[in-house]
Design a protein around this motif. Sequence first.
Motif, PDB file in Angstrom:
ATOM      1  N   GLN A 248       0.158  -2.057  -0.087  1.00 17.55           N
ATOM      2  CA  GLN A 248       0.518  -2.536   1.241  1.00 17.55           C
ATOM      3  C   GLN A 248       1.950  -2.157   1.651  1.00 17.55           C
ATOM      4  O   GLN A 248       2.714  -2.979   2.142  1.00 17.55           O
ATOM      5  CB  GLN A 248       0.307  -4.050   1.349  1.00 17.55           C
ATOM      6  CG  GLN A 248      -1.152  -4.454   1.200  1.00 17.55           C
ATOM      7  CD  GLN A 248      -1.414  -5.905   1.577  1.00 17.55           C
ATOM      8  OE1 GLN A 248      -0.486  -6.688   1.769  1.00 17.55           O
ATOM      9  NE2 GLN A 248      -2.672  -6.263   1.681  1.00 17.55           N
TER      10      GLN A 248
ATOM     11  N   HIS B 140      -3.301  -2.468   6.129  1.00 17.83           N
ATOM     12  CA  HIS B 140      -1.901  -2.735   5.783  1.00 17.83           C
ATOM     13  C   HIS B 140      -1.210  -1.499   5.213  1.00 17.83           C
ATOM     14  O   HIS B 140      -0.415  -1.576   4.271  1.00 17.83           O
ATOM     15  CB  HIS B 140      -1.800  -3.897   4.794  1.00 17.83           C
ATOM     16  CG  HIS B 140      -2.463  -5.152   5.259  1.00 17.83           C
ATOM     17  ND1 HIS B 140      -2.002  -5.877   6.342  1.00 17.83           N
ATOM     18  CD2 HIS B 140      -3.571  -5.801   4.818  1.00 17.83           C
ATOM     19  CE1 HIS B 140      -2.779  -6.918   6.535  1.00 17.83           C
ATOM     20  NE2 HIS B 140      -3.741  -6.890   5.640  1.00 17.83           N
TER      21      HIS B 140
ATOM     22  N   ASP C 258       8.032  -3.576 -11.072  1.00 18.98           N
ATOM     23  CA  ASP C 258       8.372  -4.934 -10.659  1.00 18.98           C
ATOM     24  C   ASP C 258       9.752  -5.269 -11.208  1.00 18.98           C
ATOM     25  O   ASP C 258      10.016  -5.059 -12.400  1.00 18.98           O
ATOM     26  CB  ASP C 258       7.323  -5.916 -11.199  1.00 18.98           C
ATOM     27  CG  ASP C 258       7.465  -7.296 -10.613  1.00 18.98           C
ATOM     28  OD1 ASP C 258       8.468  -7.971 -10.933  1.00 18.98           O
ATOM     29  OD2 ASP C 258       6.598  -7.719  -9.833  1.00 18.98           O
TER      30      ASP C 258
ATOM     31  N   GLY D 240       4.893  -1.815  -4.796  1.00 21.09           N
ATOM     32  CA  GLY D 240       4.579  -2.770  -3.740  1.00 21.09           C
ATOM     33  C   GLY D 240       5.485  -2.606  -2.537  1.00 21.09           C
ATOM     34  O   GLY D 240       6.419  -1.815  -2.528  1.00 21.09           O
ATOM     35  N   SER D 241       5.187  -3.386  -1.523  1.00 24.68           N
ATOM     36  CA  SER D 241       5.952  -3.326  -0.287  1.00 24.68           C
ATOM     37  C   SER D 241       7.344  -3.899  -0.503  1.00 24.68           C
ATOM     38  O   SER D 241       7.579  -4.706  -1.410  1.00 24.68           O
ATOM     39  CB  SER D 241       5.244  -4.111   0.815  1.00 24.68           C
ATOM     40  OG  SER D 241       5.171  -5.487   0.476  1.00 24.68           O
ATOM     41  N   GLU D 242       8.259  -3.478   0.362  1.00 22.21           N
ATOM     42  CA  GLU D 242       9.615  -4.003   0.273  1.00 22.21           C
ATOM     43  C   GLU D 242       9.619  -5.472   0.669  1.00 22.21           C
ATOM     44  O   GLU D 242       8.956  -5.883   1.607  1.00 22.21           O
ATOM     45  CB  GLU D 242      10.539  -3.202   1.187  1.00 22.21           C
ATOM     46  CG  GLU D 242      10.733  -1.785   0.701  1.00 22.21           C
ATOM     47  CD  GLU D 242      11.756  -1.048   1.536  1.00 22.21           C
ATOM     48  OE1 GLU D 242      12.731  -1.675   1.962  1.00 22.21           O
ATOM     49  OE2 GLU D 242      11.567   0.154   1.758  1.00 22.21           O
ATOM     50  N   GLY D 243      10.347  -6.264  -0.074  1.00 19.47           N
ATOM     51  CA  GLY D 243      10.392  -7.699   0.199  1.00 19.47           C
ATOM     52  C   GLY D 243       9.365  -8.433  -0.638  1.00 19.47           C
ATOM     53  O   GLY D 243       9.700  -9.188  -1.557  1.00 19.47           O
ATOM     54  N   LYS D 244       8.086  -8.188  -0.396  1.00 20.12           N
ATOM     55  CA  LYS D 244       7.022  -8.906  -1.113  1.00 20.12           C
ATOM     56  C   LYS D 244       6.767  -8.322  -2.493  1.00 20.12           C
ATOM     57  O   LYS D 244       6.370  -9.034  -3.415  1.00 20.12           O
ATOM     58  CB  LYS D 244       5.727  -8.873  -0.300  1.00 20.12           C
ATOM     59  CG  LYS D 244       5.804  -9.652   1.006  1.00 20.12           C
ATOM     60  CD  LYS D 244       4.463  -9.599   1.732  1.00 20.12           C
ATOM     61  CE  LYS D 244       4.518 -10.361   3.047  1.00 20.12           C
ATOM     62  NZ  LYS D 244       3.217 -10.292   3.774  1.00 20.12           N
ATOM     63  N   GLY D 245       6.933  -7.025  -2.654  1.00 15.33           N
ATOM     64  CA  GLY D 245       6.628  -6.404  -3.928  1.00 15.33           C
ATOM     65  C   GLY D 245       5.132  -6.350  -4.168  1.00 15.33           C
ATOM     66  O   GLY D 245       4.321  -6.358  -3.232  1.00 15.33           O
TER      67      GLY D 245
ATOM     68  N   ARG E 241       1.453  -7.580  -5.039  1.00 12.21           N
ATOM     69  CA  ARG E 241       0.704  -8.823  -4.885  1.00 12.21           C
ATOM     70  C   ARG E 241       0.256  -9.327  -6.257  1.00 12.21           C
ATOM     71  O   ARG E 241       0.158  -8.559  -7.221  1.00 12.21           O
ATOM     72  CB  ARG E 241      -0.506  -8.602  -3.975  1.00 12.21           C
ATOM     73  CG  ARG E 241      -0.140  -8.376  -2.513  1.00 12.21           C
ATOM     74  CD  ARG E 241      -1.378  -8.067  -1.703  1.00 12.21           C
ATOM     75  NE  ARG E 241      -1.958  -6.786  -2.090  1.00 12.21           N
ATOM     76  CZ  ARG E 241      -3.181  -6.390  -1.732  1.00 12.21           C
ATOM     77  NH1 ARG E 241      -3.959  -7.188  -1.019  1.00 12.21           N
ATOM     78  NH2 ARG E 241      -3.634  -5.218  -2.122  1.00 12.21           N
ATOM     79  N   GLN E 242      -0.032 -10.619  -6.333  1.00 11.66           N
ATOM     80  CA  GLN E 242      -0.382 -11.232  -7.603  1.00 11.66           C
ATOM     81  C   GLN E 242      -1.607 -10.564  -8.234  1.00 11.66           C
ATOM     82  O   GLN E 242      -1.634 -10.303  -9.437  1.00 11.66           O
ATOM     83  CB  GLN E 242      -0.640 -12.732  -7.409  1.00 11.66           C
ATOM     84  CG  GLN E 242      -0.914 -13.495  -8.704  1.00 11.66           C
ATOM     85  CD  GLN E 242       0.250 -13.428  -9.690  1.00 11.66           C
ATOM     86  OE1 GLN E 242       1.416 -13.399  -9.278  1.00 11.66           O
ATOM     87  NE2 GLN E 242      -0.060 -13.371 -10.976  1.00 11.66           N
TER      88      GLN E 242
END
Length: 290
Positions: free
Chosen positions: A144, A172, A217, A238-243, A245-246
């Motif tokens: 994403q 996304h 991560d 992952g995306s910047e900010g969120k990294g 997803r679980q």
Amino acid sequence: MTDDKNPTHTPKDAHYAKLRRAHRDRARGGPAPAADSRKKPPSRPAKPGPADRVRLYGLHTVEAALANPERRLHKLFATRNALNRLELDEAALPCPLELVEPRFLDSELGTDAVHQGVMLEADPLSARRLSDLGQSDLILVLDQVTDPHNVGALLRSAVAFGAGAVVTTSRHSPQESGVLAKSASGALELIPYVQITNLADALGEIAELGFQTIGLDSEGEGELEPSFAGERIALVLGSEGKGLRQKTRETVSVLARLEMPGAIRSLNVSNAAAVALYAARRFMGAKRAG
């Protein structure tokens, strides 16, 4: 009417008189004059093009698209200067050409587009699948990452380090566009941009193809370089900010971090990918040499 003792004031006279008044005001402690600046013209958005086509622009982007046999081309719009810079033979072009002025491209693409005097209308590239990975030993997988500028930069880094594909979700993530292609600077024509429906399922399929899936991560337990193993590597970002997803964190083979000794502990996703790709290529080269 004026006589010789009182000649007509010119615009230059008025300008210098204004400067003298401003100087006197400052000397007397008065307010400084407001800055005399030209207003920037308002930006204009792009006009919508044909619904079933993409508009590619920029010298490197268009040059790569013209050379791509898998790209169906419709029409090239170019200024004479851009055509000369591309060093194209007008008689040998693979599509019709229309010579235009820069203002035409500004009106079609919007004033924010850095078109460099050239625009190409073409069909989007055919959808690619994981089966197109072939014998690739290194790929990028994006969780994403939505900014087309970042994804374009990621495509460019992937090509530079010999990766076989960039895999991302169909939702996304940016679809093919002029912005994405311009940011990729021609790389979109050189590497499969694979969009899948379910990332967790795709990671499982990628692992079955023999790839070690490494999620980057900042909280990963191990450093990236010692985490490498095997003959094929898939770097997952992952995306910047969120990294990540679980679910993605739970699906990858390994979670690893880029060790950075400086005061800033994180990188832009495209920079992080470039560092990780470089490290992966060094590992693979050392393994083959050993």
